[in-house]
Design an enzyme around this catalytic site. Structure first.
Site, PDB file in Angstrom:
ATOM      1  N   GLU A 100       0.159  -4.191   5.298  1.00 25.19           N
ATOM      2  CA  GLU A 100       0.040  -3.984   6.741  1.00 25.19           C
ATOM      3  C   GLU A 100      -0.458  -5.220   7.502  1.00 25.19           C
ATOM      4  O   GLU A 100      -1.496  -5.174   8.167  1.00 25.19           O
ATOM      5  CB  GLU A 100      -0.864  -2.786   7.045  1.00 25.19           C
ATOM      6  CG  GLU A 100      -0.288  -1.497   6.504  1.00 25.19           C
ATOM      7  CD  GLU A 100      -0.910  -0.266   7.133  1.00 25.19           C
ATOM      8  OE1 GLU A 100      -1.441  -0.374   8.249  1.00 25.19           O
ATOM      9  OE2 GLU A 100      -0.849   0.793   6.510  1.00 25.19           O
ATOM     10  N   GLY A 118      -0.382   7.894   2.850  1.00 24.54           N
ATOM     11  CA  GLY A 118      -0.581   8.662   1.630  1.00 24.54           C
ATOM     12  C   GLY A 118       0.658   8.727   0.761  1.00 24.54           C
ATOM     13  O   GLY A 118       0.704   9.467  -0.212  1.00 24.54           O
ATOM     14  N   GLY A 176       1.724   6.408  -1.152  1.00 27.72           N
ATOM     15  CA  GLY A 176       1.528   5.673  -2.408  1.00 27.72           C
ATOM     16  C   GLY A 176       1.832   4.193  -2.299  1.00 27.72           C
ATOM     17  O   GLY A 176       1.924   3.500  -3.310  1.00 27.72           O
ATOM     18  N   LYS A 177       1.964   3.698  -1.082  1.00 24.34           N
ATOM     19  CA  LYS A 177       2.329   2.285  -0.905  1.00 24.34           C
ATOM     20  C   LYS A 177       1.241   1.351  -1.424  1.00 24.34           C
ATOM     21  O   LYS A 177       1.504   0.428  -2.189  1.00 24.34           O
ATOM     22  CB  LYS A 177       2.597   1.993   0.587  1.00 24.34           C
ATOM     23  CG  LYS A 177       3.640   2.889   1.221  1.00 24.34           C
ATOM     24  CD  LYS A 177       3.924   2.523   2.664  1.00 24.34           C
ATOM     25  CE  LYS A 177       2.733   2.682   3.589  1.00 24.34           C
ATOM     26  NZ  LYS A 177       2.327   4.073   3.864  1.00 24.34           N
ATOM     27  N   GLY A 236       6.797   4.177   4.579  1.00 21.03           N
ATOM     28  CA  GLY A 236       6.580   5.566   4.240  1.00 21.03           C
ATOM     29  C   GLY A 236       5.354   6.076   4.960  1.00 21.03           C
ATOM     30  O   GLY A 236       4.542   5.282   5.432  1.00 21.03           O
TER      31      GLY A 236
END
Lengths: 439, 275
Positions: B189, B42, B44-45, B39
């Site tokens: 990430e 920002g 919300g991950k 996504g």
């Protein structure tokens, strides 16, 4: 590979000589007022006398010392170089391994040398009360520094109220001995335990604080303990303190004048000398300090000690690794406080008299300065910093009003010269040396 | 994939004042599989990870881990260290959080703190150097070394973690998380800052972990060459809401995802992340 390798620059002989000359020059400038001139009382007025030979000796010693020091520093640097340079990871590991294989760590050599000097010191100065007294003071501060090192250096919790635990230890022994007739050795563990309890008491409400905020609260805690001691007259004797605290005894025998019951001099059949007690106190604090050092060094290599350092490095990562940060921090507070408490017991026993005067904020500040100047987490650094910070005001006694100036100046010089403290290198607690299984 | 659900998220909502970072998110994370969370920035991950691992208390909703031996565990009720210790849900961080001054080996040994602390009997057995503790300590080192070997990090064992290049630090952080013995590994990430070769190695490692070690992985990642290649299942978030869920092939062609995240240009070239 085009990676930039920060190979350590080895100074040439001429560079070393230049560097030493610079140091000697500074020594000369400082030395003219400090050593070169002295005031002598000549029947009512002061005359200035010059002492040029002593000054020349001082400058010469600085020159030689600087060269020796740079050589010693070189060895230490070469060893740590591997750990610092990440640009060339493989060669860094090789350097670390090579240092381990060489087996001789400069720090440990200096450490053993220091222990040797400390043990031998009273042999040379057995009649010099002044030297033994100063050395005992230095050792108390070293022990306090090692204790605070657990909290500040390893766990990274900035504690400005460490003197509170020192006070708890001292008052516990003072009260137990004067009110209940406890001996030094019985009171020692109790006082340490009580100080640890106070450590938890301080640690619990401050768990969520870090850095400056924690420093403020611990500062307040130290003041609360001091004010309690001043005002709770029934317990602590208030500002008058507690007097005639018994001195430590050896298996029930005390350092008393001859023909008194329980006099060691009588027991051993030696001539009584008031120096014996001072020497005994000196060796006692040396023993306590060395035990503290062994304990802290051993703790550092244990899971709990590594967790202290991990909490200092990154609290959030600790939580993500399943480490209970609460217990880790509280254990650091408790163990640091306990060591401070032990030192306090010794202090009370040595002085024979304690009052809140001895436990002011400036004591906390000096102990913290010892840890920070020494290099956070470095055991040997604490010794060097304690030597500097305790000896310097003593050396400066001859020009009384300037001694604090000198003290402050020295601190600034150390911080400019080595911002991370005198010994800023962190020694790993584990080093993996590859065995023959992989080239 | 075993077909079982390891982690089930029901109606998870996280609000910060007026901002709803996660809005009524429900998601099933399959056991022994890789689930990708993608996504825009920002979306919300990372907040979702923080809710899973006890760093945030969700405003509403439940997160339940079906532990094979301990039964269902409600993660939102646990403090963050218990999430790692008891539920064996271990995470890494978007902005790497290694113990910078400590060596790589020390980092990996610290990750095994709970077992070692028990073996050292709160330092007593450790101070006395009892054989039981020494054995446990040796095993912890062996375990750390075996992960370092597997991740090709043997030449930096004794280097302080903070001195390493970025990509290497990422791998060390994964190795450290593996030392906690995770059931569910949450990677935030992991491919950021890796070059294409390192990304490809990461893919191999992630697949290996799932297939050989039985670890389940929850993966936040912007690098599509990683997410699309290794994920069994992908969930797409935008403004805290789940906008799509499915296999990589389904996600690649989902009009909502293309509009919100992947970009109109449809030839496998994801838009560069704007950061």
């Amino acid at each position: 590979m085009t990676a930039i390798v920060h190979a350590h620059h080895t100074p040439t002989l001429s560079e070393r000589l230049k560097d030493a000359s610079a140091a000697a020059f500074i020594a000369l400038i400082l030395g003219i007022p400090m050593i070169g001139m002295t005031t002598v009382d000549q029947g009512g007025f002061l005359a200035v006398m010059t002492r040029w030979p002593q000054l020349a000796l001082f400058v010469g010693l600085t020159f030689a010392g600087r060269i020796l020091f740079s050589l010693a520093l070189e060895t230490i640097k070469r060893r740590s170089q591997g750990r610092k340079s990440g640009k060339s990871a493989a060669s860094a590991a090789e350097a670390a391994n090579a240092a381990l294989k060489r087996g001789t760590k400069p720090e440990s050599v200096i450490g053993w040398l220091a222990v040797g000097i400390a043990v031998a010191l009273p042999i040379f100065f057995s009649e010099d009360r002044y030297i033994i007294d100063i050395a005992t003071s230095v050792l108390i501060y070293i022990m306090l520094g090692w204790g605070l090192n657990v909290v500040v250096g390893l766990a990274g919790l900035l504690d400005l109220g460490y003197v509170a635990f020192y006070a708890v230890g001292a008052y516990t022994y003072a009260l137990l001995s004067t009110q209940f007739g406890w001996g030094f050795w019985e009171a020692l563990p109790v006082a340490g335990g009580l100080a640890a309890l106070f450590g938890v008491l301080l640690g619990w409400p401050t768990l969520r604080l870090r850095g400056d905020y924690l420093a403020i609260v611990t500062l307040g805690f130290g003041e609360i303990i001091r004010l309690l001691l001043v005002n709770w007259t029934e317990l602590s004797g208030g500002p008058n303190g507690i007097t005639s605290i018994p001195r430590p005894s050896v298996f029930g025998y005390a350092f008393l004048p001859p023909d008194t019951e329980g006099s060691i001099a009588d027991l051993l059949g030696i001539e009584f000398s008031p120096m014996h007690r001072l020497l005994f106190l000196y060796y006692l604090i040396l023993l306590l300090a060395l035990l503290t050092n062994l304990f802290v060094t051993a703790m550092r290599r244990l899971p709990l000690g590594r967790a202290w350092e991990a909490v200092r490095e990154d609290e959030i990562a600790c939580k993500a690794m399943g480490i209970n940060v609460t217990t880790v921090k509280l254990s650091a507070f408790a163990i640091g406080a306990m060591l401070g408490g032990f030192a306090g017991v010794f202090f009370a026993a040595r002085q024979g008299f304690i009052s809140p005067e001895s436990f002011t904020f400036s004591e906390s500040a000096i102990i913290l300065a010892i840890v920070v100047l020494g290099g956070m987490g470095s055991q040997l650094g604490v010794v060097l910093a304690a030597l500097v910070l305790v000896m310097l005001p003593e050396l400066g006694r001859d020009f009384a009003e300037y001694r604090m100036l000198l003290f402050g100046f020295a601190m600034i010089v150390i911080m400019v010269w080595r911002p991370g403290g005198i010994l800023a290198n962190r020694a790993p607690t584990l080093i993996h040396v590859p065995t023959g299984d992989k080239a | 994939m075993t077909g079982k659900t390891l982690l089930s998220v029901q109606n998870l909502t996280m609000r910060f004042g007026g901002l709803t970072a996660i809005d009524n998110l429900s998601l099933n994370v399959p056991d022994q599989a890789i689930t990708g969370i993608i996504g825009p920035n920002g979306a919300g991950k990372t907040t979702f990870f923080n809710c899973l691992t006890g760093f945030y208390k969700p405003t509403e909703g439940a997160v339940t881990l079906n532990h094979p031996t301990k039964g269902p565990i409600r993660l939102a009720d646990l403090p963050s260290h218990k999430v790692a210790q008891t539920a064996q849900v271990v995470r890494t961080f978007q902005n790497i959080r290694l113990f910078a001054q400590m060596t790589v080996l020390e980092n990996l040994v610290v990750a095994q703190h709970n077992a070692l602390q028990k073996a050292s009997m709160f330092s007593i057995a450790g101070l006395l150097r009892l054989p039981g503790y020494r054995k446990a300590a040796d095993e912890a080192i062996e375990r750390a070394l075996s992960w370092l070997k597997r991740l090709n990090l043997m030449d930096i064992v004794n280097v302080p973690a903070g001195a390493l290049p970025y990509g290497t630090q990422r791998r060390v952080e994964i190795a450290r998380a593996l030392c906690v013995n995770p059931l569910l590994l949450c990677l935030d990430e992991p491919a950021a800052g890796l070059n294409p070769k390192e990304s490809a190695e990461l893919n191999t490692l992630l697949l290996h972990l799932v297939q050989e070690e039985g670890v389940s992985i929850l993966l936040i990642e912007h690098d599509m060459s990683v997410v699309m290649n290794v994920s069994d299942h992908i969930c797409v978030l935008n403004y805290g809401r789940k906008i799509a869920e499915g296999t990589p092939a389904e996600i690649r062609v989902d009009p909502n995802v293309i509009k919100a995240y992947l970009g109109e240009d449809e030839d496998d070239q994801p838009v560069e992340k704007a950061s």
